[in-house]
Motif scaffolding. Structure first.
Motif, short mmCIF file in Angstrom:
data_model
loop_
_atom_site.label_atom_id
_atom_site.label_comp_id
_atom_site.label_asym_id
_atom_site.label_seq_id
_atom_site.Cartn_x
_atom_site.Cartn_y
_atom_site.Cartn_z
N GLU A 47 -8.31 1.53 1.81
CA GLU A 47 -9.22 2.21 2.74
C GLU A 47 -10.26 2.91 1.90
O GLU A 47 -10.04 4.02 1.44
N ARG A 48 -11.36 2.25 1.65
CA ARG A 48 -12.33 2.87 0.75
C ARG A 48 -13.70 2.93 1.41
O ARG A 48 -14.13 2.02 2.08
N ARG A 59 -4.43 1.54 11.35
CA ARG A 59 -3.00 1.45 11.62
C ARG A 59 -2.54 2.71 12.30
O ARG A 59 -3.08 3.78 12.06
N MET A 83 0.65 7.02 -6.36
CA MET A 83 -0.49 7.93 -6.46
C MET A 83 -0.17 9.34 -5.96
O MET A 83 -1.05 10.20 -5.92
N THR A 110 0.83 -1.21 0.00
CA THR A 110 0.00 0.00 0.00
C THR A 110 0.86 1.25 0.00
O THR A 110 0.54 2.23 -0.67
N ILE A 125 0.12 10.22 -3.00
CA ILE A 125 -0.58 10.49 -1.73
C ILE A 125 0.49 10.53 -0.64
O ILE A 125 0.41 11.31 0.30
N ASP A 157 0.70 4.06 12.42
CA ASP A 157 1.81 4.89 11.98
C ASP A 157 1.70 5.32 10.52
O ASP A 157 2.59 5.93 9.98
N GLY A 158 0.58 4.97 9.90
CA GLY A 158 0.41 5.41 8.53
C GLY A 158 1.09 4.47 7.55
O GLY A 158 0.98 4.62 6.36
N PHE A 213 4.89 10.70 -0.30
CA PHE A 213 6.05 11.05 -1.12
C PHE A 213 7.28 10.32 -0.60
O PHE A 213 7.49 10.23 0.61
N PRO A 249 -8.56 2.61 -3.49
CA PRO A 249 -7.67 2.39 -2.33
C PRO A 249 -8.15 1.24 -1.46
O PRO A 249 -9.29 0.80 -1.57
N LYS A 305 -3.58 12.93 -12.51
CA LYS A 305 -4.58 12.26 -11.67
C LYS A 305 -5.80 11.83 -12.46
O LYS A 305 -6.39 10.79 -12.20
N ASP A 306 -6.19 12.67 -13.42
CA ASP A 306 -7.40 12.36 -14.17
C ASP A 306 -7.23 11.20 -15.14
O ASP A 306 -8.19 10.70 -15.70
N TYR A 315 -8.11 4.86 -9.27
CA TYR A 315 -7.50 4.31 -8.06
C TYR A 315 -8.59 3.80 -7.12
O TYR A 315 -9.52 4.53 -6.77
N ARG A 375 0.59 4.08 -2.68
CA ARG A 375 0.32 5.47 -2.28
C ARG A 375 1.40 6.41 -2.82
O ARG A 375 1.12 7.57 -3.12
#
Lengths: 470, 331
Positions: free
Chosen positions: B82-83, B325, B51, B44, B53, B327-328, B55, B80, B73-74, B78, B48
């Motif tokens: 977590e949707r 989660r 995407m 993931t 989201i 810590d991301g 860096f 995800p 983006k267009d 995507y 990310r």
């Protein structure tokens, strides 16, 4: 930019076009009006119908007899009936009116009016049932005082002790002119005490002094009675009754409009952001828009809902002022400044609330972070009354240049009758807007990190670290 | 074939935890690539970063020829891990809103939304609120939202998690259709069998490091079959008879079946003949290599004991995506 507007449009329509929003717009003012109406309708100045005795120790020997003469059931009835009191004042002013017109005896006229009042009062209601107990001049104050604590609402007993000092009418042998003391039973309603203290004992002492000086108390009372007129304001539209209260009400109204609109828009933003996080929709949105676009769109959308609120209330306020012929109380430039300061206040608060909303996973987690945010809400509330009372004071001047409180402080000053110079207002607006832009920038940093985080909510220090990151 | 996504020496950390380390990756245009690995592997996080989201701390990244996905983006769809959906929004409105966020006009988004909802059998629930839908239905709505704007690149993070077999099948067909239409597709899964069935390229990530990046054909040639399954006729047959064959490394007995591991480079057909000549068998066959086996080999090494392999296998099969989660760090 199109994406920001798309997000803003959704945020606006899902907030404004709901029954909840409409109710939220109408209900609070309706409840306030209802609350005031109820409290006016049911509140009373009337003393409760307690029973008991009032004891007096008259060391001057000149007051007790006057008091005994005044202390009749009819006089007490008259003393305790607030409506009667009002009629008395009306009767007195009417008598004074007559006195000024001709040689008629003002005192006699007052007396005639009072008789009618007394008769009316005797028919209706209950008032305290009190008896007067004249004690020996040399009685011990301490011993007599002790009996006050035995009084109860049900059983009665002594509820008041009045001690007249020897030199109350005329100073004794070079001493000072003295006064009297009043002691009451514990928890006795002040509305029982005040009429006896001010209306009866005070008056009896003054009467005794007048007689001592060879004057007729009844005649003096007649001469002293005079209805104080209310000032009339002369405007370009004509005359109207003086509006001393308006100078406080107008700045308060400006302040409240900004405060309510800014916080309701920002509050909605907090809820929506938390909802989006707990519904796990953030990442879906971030696949289409950047975090900044998302946040900017949301803030813009709720700015719209805040503008709806402030516009509706402001329009209602202007309409009311026009209807009541007070339209000159406000000017268009004040309303323009209100909008500017609303935007500044809203942007700052909205940034803080969005940052908090993005960092937590549900509303419970938000509570711990909301404490500092509450200061943001409450400090303007505490500060507004001193500012309205003294719009050129130090507090007012200081807060006008201290974002995020500056929009609130300045709008209260703008609404006051001593508004600052336009350039001062403009400078404060620049300060406020600059701070708001700074807040949006910080919030976007927090938002970018916060929206994808779940689990343990960050504390305030962590949030500040995020601002400094990246 | 041109490259849709290119990652070079990408590294990402969350505090002390290294989520992705030294990741090089090239996804050819029009390919269907499976990202596999257990939860917490870095899948993931990688997605990310693709995407934009997240860096990367270091390394370079290009998506559809641009330096970041933000600029395209267009052109990306995507889904995800977590949707969610706006619970109180109507299904049709939600799909249209997502389409408009992807740059479609109001008119186009309405037409496309109606068309897609009809296609997946959700035409009747268009005016219902999203929260009234079943989980499977919501997944379909989310998939539509990801592909409605005809993206060139489709990234699906655990698309099959939480779906019943029927809906999983439907989703697989929808994904396949997008692939047939020439779109580049990346999807992550911890269910290796899913990847095995549909991918034309497999990327395996474990503990933030890429362990494998091959086509199924390359996998078949490199990971030649090295296990025979032998079921002797007599239950008291001696495994030592087989173990002494020159091609055989070791034999493990699992109930009535022997699992015979071959030495590296040993020819499976020779071993097969050898076993058949020494022990009378009810059944003797070469076991097909599964991605799961390869994964276990890579992670635990060929010398892993049966218990170790079984433990890892269970972990792979039972693992479900975690909802929260701290810590991301994702998979």
């Amino acid at each position: 930019m199109i994406k920001i507007l798309t997000v803003a449009q959704r945020e606006f329509t899902t907030t404004v076009f709901t029954r909840a929003f409409l109710l939220g717009l109408i209900l609070p003012p309706a409840l306030i009006v209802l609350g005031i109406a109820i409290s006016v309708a049911f509140s009373t100045e009337r003393a409760p119908a307690v029973k008991g005795s009032v004891a007096i120790i008259d060391r001057s020997g000149q007051v007790a007899s006057t008091l005994t003469a005044k202390f009749t059931p009819e006089a007490l009835e008259r003393l305790y009936r607030d409506d009667a009191g009002e009629q008395v004042s009306k009767a007195v002013s009417k008598a004074a009116d007559q006195a000024s017109k001709g040689p008629a005896d003002p005192v006699g006229a007052v007396g005639g009016q009072l008789d009618a009042v007394q008769a009316a009062a005797a028919i209706a209601g209950t008032t305290p049932k009190l008896t007067l107990d004249v004690l020996a001049a040399e009685a011990s104050v301490d011993a007599e005082k002790a009996r006050l604590s035995d009084w109860t609402v049900d059983q009665g007993g002594r509820l008041m002790l009045i001690v007249i000092e020897p030199g109350v009418v005329a100073p004794k042998a070079g001493g000072p002119i003295e006064t009297y003391q009043v002691f009451t039973a514990p928890k006795l309603d002040p509305r029982v005490v005040a009429p006896i203290n001010r209306g009866m004992v005070y008056q009896a002492v003054v009467d005794a002094r007048l007689r001592g000086a060879g004057l007729d108390p009844v005649r003096i009372a007649g001469l002293m009675s005079l209805a104080v007129p209310r000032a009339a304001e002369v405007t370009k539209q004509g005359e109207r009754r003086g509006s001393g209260a308006a100078q406080f009400i107008i700045p308060l109204a400006f302040f409240m409009l900004v405060w309510i609109s800014a916080f309701s828009g920002a509050g909605q933003l907090l809820n929506n952001t938390i909802e989006e996080k707990s519904n796990r929709i953030m990442e879906v949105l971030l696949s289409a828009v950047s975090p900044f676009e998302l946040m900017a769109g949301k803030i813009l959308g709720q700015l719209g809902s805040g503008l709806v609120i402030i516009s509706v209330y402001a329009a209602a306020g202007v309409f009311a002022l026009v209807a009541l012929a007070y339209a000159d109380m406000i000017t268009w430039w004040q309303i323009a400044w209100m909008m500017v300061f609303f935007i500044a206040a809203y942007l700052f608060i909205a940034s803080v609330f969005t940052a908090i909303g993005s960092a937590v996973s549900d509303i419970q987690e938000a509570n711990s972070l909301m404490t500092p945010a509450m200061l943001l809400i409450m400090i303007p509330m505490f500060a507004v009354f001193p500012i309205v009372q003294n719009p050129t004071g130090t507090l007012a001047k200081m807060l006008s240049f201290m974002p995020p409180f500056s929009p609130f402080a300045m709008i209260a000053r703008v609404g006051s009758n001593q508004p600052p110079a336009q350039w001062v207002i403009a400078l404060s607006a620049v300060f406020s807007l600059a701070a708001a832009v700074g807040a949006v920038w910080c919030a976007s940093k927090i938002f970018r990190i916060g929206v994808l985080l779940y689990g343990k909510p960050p504390n305030l220090i962590t949030l500040l670290k995020w601002v400094r990151m990246a | 074939m041109s490259v849709a996504i290119k990652l070079e020496a990408v590294r990402k950390t969350f505090g002390a935890k290294v989520a992705v380390e030294g990741l090089d990756l090239e996804i050819p245009q029009g390919s269907m690539t499976g990202f596999i690995g257990p939860n917490g592997a870095g899948k993931t996080t990688t997605i990310r970063m693709i995407m934009s989201i997240l860096f990367p701390d270091s390394g370079t990244l290009s998506v559809l020829g641009r330096r970041s996905a933000v600029e395209s983006k267009d052109r990306i769809g995507y889904l995800p891990e977590e949707r969610g959906v706006y619970r109180k929004m109507k299904v049709g409105d939600f799909v249209q809103y997502m389409a408009r966020l992807k740059g479609m006009s109001t008119q186009d988004s309405k037409a496309a939304s109606n068309q897609w909802l009809d296609r997946v059998g959700l035409g009747d629930v268009r005016v219902k609120k999203c929260m009234e839908l079943s989980k499977g239905m919501q997944q379909k709505v989310q998939f539509i939202s990801a592909v409605i704007h005809h993206p060139e690149l489709i990234i699906l993070d655990e698309p099959f998690s939480g779906l019943d077999p029927l809906n999983a099948r439907l989703l697989r067909d929808l994904i396949d259709e997008q692939h047939q239409a020439g779109r580049t597709i990346i999807f992550s899964t911890h269910q290796m069998s899913q990847a095995e069935a549909i991918c034309d390229r497999v990327v395996m990530i474990h503990q933030g490091v890429k362990r494998l990046d091959m086509t199924p054909k390359e996998i078949a040639s490199q990971f030649d079959p090295r296990t025979l399954i032998v079921e002797p006729v007599h239950e008291d047959a001696e495994p030592a008879l087989v173990e002494s064959l020159p091609q055989v490394e070791r034999v493990e007995q699992v109930e009535r079946v022997w699992e015979v591991s071959l030495k590296p480079g040993a020819e499976a057909s020779e071993a097969l003949a050898g076993v058949a000549s020494r022990v009378p068998c009810r059944r003797v066959e070469v076991r097909r290599v599964s991605l799961e086996d390869i994964f276990i080999d890579i992670v635990e090494g060929r010398q892993a004991t049966r218990e170790q392999r079984q433990k890892l296998r269970e972990a792979l099969r039972s693992s479900t995506p975690t909802a929260a989660r701290g810590d991301g760090a994702g998979d």
